[in-house]
Every structure is written in structure tokens, then in C-alpha cells.
Design a protein around this motif. Structure first.
Motif, PDB file in Angstrom:
ATOM      1  N   VAL A 167       0.831  -1.209   0.000  1.00 16.46           N
ATOM      2  CA  VAL A 167       0.000   0.000   0.000  1.00 16.46           C
ATOM      3  C   VAL A 167       0.864   1.258   0.000  1.00 16.46           C
ATOM      4  N   GLU A 168       2.027   1.209   0.645  1.00 24.32           N
ATOM      5  CA  GLU A 168       2.922   2.364   0.601  1.00 24.32           C
ATOM      6  C   GLU A 168       3.506   2.551  -0.797  1.00 24.32           C
ATOM      7  N   ASP A 169       3.823   1.433  -1.482  1.00 24.84           N
ATOM      8  CA  ASP A 169       4.285   1.517  -2.871  1.00 24.84           C
ATOM      9  C   ASP A 169       3.280   2.257  -3.736  1.00 24.84           C
ATOM     10  N   ALA A 170       2.002   2.049  -3.460  1.00 26.36           N
ATOM     11  CA  ALA A 170       0.946   2.659  -4.261  1.00 26.36           C
ATOM     12  C   ALA A 170       0.685   4.118  -3.876  1.00 26.36           C
ATOM     13  N   GLY A 171       1.363   4.605  -2.825  1.00 27.37           N
ATOM     14  CA  GLY A 171       1.235   6.008  -2.453  1.00 27.37           C
ATOM     15  C   GLY A 171       0.395   6.276  -1.214  1.00 27.37           C
ATOM     16  N   VAL A 172       0.028   5.241  -0.465  1.00 29.48           N
ATOM     17  CA  VAL A 172      -0.768   5.420   0.755  1.00 29.48           C
ATOM     18  C   VAL A 172       0.163   5.742   1.917  1.00 29.48           C
ATOM     19  N   ASP A 173      -0.138   6.815   2.619  1.00 26.07           N
ATOM     20  CA  ASP A 173       0.615   7.201   3.815  1.00 26.07           C
ATOM     21  C   ASP A 173      -0.128   6.635   5.030  1.00 26.07           C
ATOM     22  N   VAL A 174       0.316   5.488   5.512  1.00 27.29           N
ATOM     23  CA  VAL A 174      -0.441   4.728   6.507  1.00 27.29           C
ATOM     24  C   VAL A 174      -0.363   5.387   7.884  1.00 27.29           C
ATOM     25  N   ALA A 175      -1.513   5.572   8.507  1.00 29.05           N
ATOM     26  CA  ALA A 175      -1.591   6.074   9.888  1.00 29.05           C
ATOM     27  C   ALA A 175      -1.589   4.862  10.819  1.00 29.05           C
ATOM     28  N   TYR A 176      -0.422   4.395  11.205  1.00 26.27           N
ATOM     29  CA  TYR A 176      -0.295   3.092  11.859  1.00 26.27           C
ATOM     30  C   TYR A 176      -1.020   3.010  13.199  1.00 26.27           C
ATOM     31  N   ASP A 177      -0.952   4.040  14.009  1.00 26.17           N
ATOM     32  CA  ASP A 177      -1.612   3.975  15.320  1.00 26.17           C
ATOM     33  C   ASP A 177      -3.124   3.849  15.157  1.00 26.17           C
ATOM     34  N   GLU A 178      -3.670   4.633  14.240  1.00 22.18           N
ATOM     35  CA  GLU A 178      -5.113   4.572  14.008  1.00 22.18           C
ATOM     36  C   GLU A 178      -5.508   3.231  13.398  1.00 22.18           C
ATOM     37  N   VAL A 179      -4.706   2.719  12.467  1.00 19.17           N
ATOM     38  CA  VAL A 179      -5.002   1.429  11.847  1.00 19.17           C
ATOM     39  C   VAL A 179      -4.956   0.315  12.882  1.00 19.17           C
ATOM     40  N   ARG A 180      -3.985   0.378  13.803  1.00 17.70           N
ATOM     41  CA  ARG A 180      -3.877  -0.660  14.837  1.00 17.70           C
ATOM     42  C   ARG A 180      -5.130  -0.670  15.711  1.00 17.70           C
ATOM     43  N   GLU A 181      -5.619   0.485  16.074  1.00 21.35           N
ATOM     44  CA  GLU A 181      -6.820   0.557  16.903  1.00 21.35           C
ATOM     45  C   GLU A 181      -8.041   0.037  16.142  1.00 21.35           C
ATOM     46  N   ARG A 182      -8.160   0.440  14.889  1.00 19.86           N
ATOM     47  CA  ARG A 182      -9.284  -0.038  14.085  1.00 19.86           C
ATOM     48  C   ARG A 182      -9.168  -1.547  13.853  1.00 19.86           C
ATOM     49  N   TYR A 183      -7.939  -2.039  13.714  1.00 20.32           N
ATOM     50  CA  TYR A 183      -7.759  -3.484  13.538  1.00 20.32           C
ATOM     51  C   TYR A 183      -8.375  -4.237  14.711  1.00 20.32           C
ATOM     52  N   ARG A 184      -8.121  -3.786  15.926  1.00 17.00           N
ATOM     53  CA  ARG A 184      -8.659  -4.488  17.102  1.00 17.00           C
ATOM     54  C   ARG A 184     -10.182  -4.522  17.050  1.00 17.00           C
ATOM     55  N   GLU A 185     -10.790  -3.418  16.623  1.00 17.53           N
ATOM     56  CA  GLU A 185     -12.252  -3.372  16.531  1.00 17.53           C
ATOM     57  C   GLU A 185     -12.768  -4.346  15.470  1.00 17.53           C
ATOM     58  N   HIS A 186     -12.136  -4.323  14.315  1.00 15.58           N
ATOM     59  CA  HIS A 186     -12.578  -5.213  13.239  1.00 15.58           C
ATOM     60  C   HIS A 186     -12.294  -6.677  13.565  1.00 15.58           C
ATOM     61  N   ALA A 187     -11.187  -6.936  14.244  1.00 12.55           N
ATOM     62  CA  ALA A 187     -10.873  -8.318  14.609  1.00 12.55           C
ATOM     63  C   ALA A 187     -11.959  -8.897  15.505  1.00 12.55           C
ATOM     64  N   ASP A 188     -12.447  -8.094  16.449  1.00 11.79           N
ATOM     65  CA  ASP A 188     -13.518  -8.561  17.324  1.00 11.79           C
ATOM     66  C   ASP A 188     -14.783  -8.846  16.513  1.00 11.79           C
ATOM     67  N   ARG A 189     -15.056  -7.999  15.529  1.00 14.37           N
ATOM     68  CA  ARG A 189     -16.228  -8.202  14.667  1.00 14.37           C
ATOM     69  C   ARG A 189     -16.091  -9.489  13.858  1.00 14.37           C
ATOM     70  N   PHE A 190     -14.887  -9.740  13.331  1.00 16.89           N
ATOM     71  CA  PHE A 190     -14.695 -10.942  12.534  1.00 16.89           C
ATOM     72  C   PHE A 190     -14.780 -12.199  13.387  1.00 16.89           C
ATOM     73  N   VAL A 191     -14.264 -12.149  14.603  1.00 16.99           N
ATOM     74  CA  VAL A 191     -14.387 -13.312  15.490  1.00 16.99           C
ATOM     75  C   VAL A 191     -15.853 -13.622  15.738  1.00 16.99           C
TER      76      VAL A 191
END
Length: 364
Positions: A275-299
Motif C-alpha cells: 500500500v505504501e508503494d501505491a502512495g498510501v501514507d499509513v496512519a499506523y496507530d489509528e489502523v492498529r486501533e481499528r484493527y482491534r475493533e474489526h478483529a472482534d467483529r470478525f471473530v
């Protein structure tokens, strides 16, 4: 069963799909390590490949020298035009050193060596050697889109065995992580990556041009890294995915060397690199927090799916896994990918010749 199309063309198997495909113009790459020697699943794979009749089978092998003659003799029993590419031989290692391409060694490095050799055919199919449910038509399915004008094809399948859901790294790490990225960023690469129904499948097909243009992850993350390169080289209109049904193969522990936790670091790095190769500037802290929320939803969602089918499901254990995987949401670090063969300071014919000489030398 469904007939839904994704953003990439999705070819479904509605029963016994076995399309006509140009196997005689294709090389099949089957990476192997010492542990696959004469295994039942591997025997099945090569027996089925005899029914395919590809132009060539390239086996990049990672194994100690004393095991190479056993592999050579065993593989010679199959009625295949087979190239054994011993990746750990001294001549091959010398070529890599002279080209400045030493570094981490893993499945990705082995596959990269094989792609240079395999791309002398018109098409290349790549898959693992440990699949208990492998069928000859899997190769034809992966080849069909390439003969129909696509540049890249990807297999997808259900990881269901013994009334349990597997594919944990995909279900519990990749899917919720991609959902978190899509929440926080907008880019075509995320649409592309989100279109593939089993992004961590090792089965794919490429035109020789695409194979030669591919930059390759050295270790874990090969499959996701390949998808990132497919976005760059083929794009939404040039990629397809094909239904390979239901796959059964080896499972890994979460912790320990080569466990899912270690793999998540490589998969995460490959995803973020893409995604960085494609030009996305990743907001890692925010993505990590959202990951936890989505992971709970997927479980919760996979738990409901398992219950719907009367399967066993350890929701608490799967939530614990997502806590471990959250540590892999971090910047990808230095880029140590192997270069595209189009740009490599190395001749694939020289690699093939060095590998042949290395294999012969093990007989002495």
C-alpha cells in the motif's frame, strides 16, 4: 456456492469446472523443502501434474546437500519434464553473492530463483506441494484466465476441515487489517487487495511478462507481496481469481519459530509495503486501533458461521490470537525484496546451469 463478481473478475466452479487451458505452454513452479520428501500429499501433487502435462515443472528445493540425491531420484520417477533447482548449492550461492543479492533466505527467495527459469515458457503457475486435495484441473483453472487475456490469476478456496474453520492468519489478521486500512484510507490498491477472497493462497498464475516484472518478498508475505505487484503490473482489469473449491494442507501453531505470530509480521510488512508503494501514507496507530475493533467483529461473525454449520469454534482463543497479531501492525522496515528479473543483474540461464552443476556435485 455463489455467483457474485468482485472488483476483479471472479471465475466460479459451479460443479466440476475443468476448462481447456494451454498447459503445454506453461511451467509449474512447486517450491519444496526437506520435510516434503516422499510425503503422501506431495506424491499426489506430482502424480496429478503428470495428468496436466505442462511444458515444464520447476522445483526450487531448500534442503541440505546430503538430501539432494534422494529428491533427484524420487522426482525422476514422475513422467514430467522436471527441473530440480537446488537453491542452497554453492554455485547458486556464488552467483547471488556476485550479483549483490545475498540476504534472508526463505520460500520467497526460492520462488524468485524458479520464476527466472520458469518464465522462459509463456505462462507460469505457482503452487505449494503439501495440498491433500490437489487436482490436475487446479492448474487448468489457474491457466484459463491467462489464455483469455488476463495477466494474473489467483486461486481461492475454503479452509474447512474436520468441522472446523482454518485459515486463521487470513481470517483473524489479514481480513480485519485490510478492513481497518479501508476505514482510514481511500485508494485503489485497497479496493484491489480487498477483492481477493483468499489473499494468502499460494496458488496463482502469471504470464511470463508478469513473472519477469515481479519483485519478490524473500520470506513470509510472498503471497500478499505478489498481490501488491499484481496491482502494479496488471491492475483491476488484468487480474482474475478462480474457485479451487476446498483445500486441505498443513496447519501451524500460533507461537514459536515459523508459527502464525512470526508469519503475521511478514504478512503485515508485505501488505504495508504494497500500500505504501501505491502512495498510501499509513496512519499506523489509528489502523492498529481499528484493527482491534474489526478483529472482534470478525471473530463474532466467524463464530456465528461456525455455529450455523455445527462446527467447533474457540472464540476466546481466536480473540487471544488477534491480540498477538496486533503487534504486527507497524511500518514494514527496510525493503529487501528481490528485484524483478527484467532488472536483475543475473541471468536465469546461468542460475539453471549452476543449479544443475550443484545437483550433480552432490552425487560425488
Amino acid at each position: 456456492m455463489d455467483y457474485t463478481q468482485e472488483r476483479v473478475a471472479t471465475l466460479h466452479d459451479y460443479g466440476d469446472a475443468d476448462p481447456a487451458a494451454p498447459a503445454g505452454r506453461a511451467a509449474v513452479v512447486v517450491p519444496m523443502t526437506d520435510r516434503e520428501y516422499a510425503g503422501l500429499a506431495t506424491e499426489r501433487v506430482f502424480s496429478e501434474l503428470e495428468r496436466v502435462g505442462p511444458a515444464e515443472v520447476v522445483v526450487p528445493l531448500r534442503a541440505p546437500a546430503e538430501r539432494v540425491p534422494d529428491f533427484r531420484d524420487w522426482l525422476a520417477d514422475f513422467d514430467l519434464d522436471l527441473t530440480l533447482l537446488w537453491c542452497d548449492g554453492p554455485r547458486v550461492e556464488g552467483l547471488l553473492a556476485d550479483a549483490g543479492l545475498t540476504g534472508a533466505r526463505g520460500k520467497g527467495r526460492d520462488v524468485w530463483l524458479a520464476l527466472g527459469v520458469a518464465a522462459r515458457q509463456d505462462f507460469v503457475v505457482l503452487h505449494d506441494a503439501d495440498t491433500d486435495t490437489y487436482e490436475a484441473r487446479d492448474v487448468r483453472k489457474l491457466l484459463f484466465p491467462l489464455a483469455d487475456g488476463f495477466d494474473f490469476s489467483k486461486g481461492y478456496y475454503a479452509r474447512v476441515e474436520n468441522d472446523r474453520l482454518y485459515g486463521r492468519l487470513f481470517r483473524l489478521f489479514y481480513e480485519p487489517l485490510l478492513a481497518a486500512l479501508q476505514d482510514t484510507h481511500s485508494h485503489g490498491v485497497l479496493d484491489f487487495l480487498g477483492s481477493f477472497r483468499y489473499a494468502l493462497a499460494g496458488e496463482c498464475g502469471l504470464t511470463s511478462e508478469t513473472a519477469r516484472g515481479l519483485r519478490v518478498q524473500r520470506e513470509w508475505g510472498l503471497e500478499v507481496g505478489t498481490l501488491g505487484e499484481a496491482f502494479r503490473l496488471a491492475g483491476l482489469d488484468g487480474a482474475a481469481q478462480v474457485d479451487l473449491g476446498r483445500y486441505e494442507h498443513d496447519h501451524r501453531a500460533v507461537s514459536g519459530p515459523t508459527g502464525l505470530s512470526e508469519m503475521s509480521e511478514g504478512v503485515g510488512a508485505a501488505l504495508f509495503r504494497a500500500v505504501e508503494d501505491a502512495g498510501v501514507d499509513v496512519a499506523y496507530d489509528e489502523v492498529r486501533e481499528r484493527y482491534r475493533e474489526h478483529a472482534d467483529r470478525f471473530v463474532r461473525a466467524y463464530g456465528a458461521d461456525a455455529a450455523f454449520n455445527g462446527f467447533e469454534y474457540d472464540a476466546a482463543g481466536e480473540r487471544d490470537q488477534t491480540g498477538t497479531y496486533a503487534d504486527a501492525v507497524q511500518p514494514p522496515g527496510d525493503d529487501d525484496r528481490l528485484p524483478a528479473w527484467d532488472d536483475a543483474p543475473l541471468d536465469p540461464d546461468a542460475v539453471a546451469a549452476a543449479a544443475r552443476a550443484d545437483v550433480t556435485a552432490t552425487e560425488d
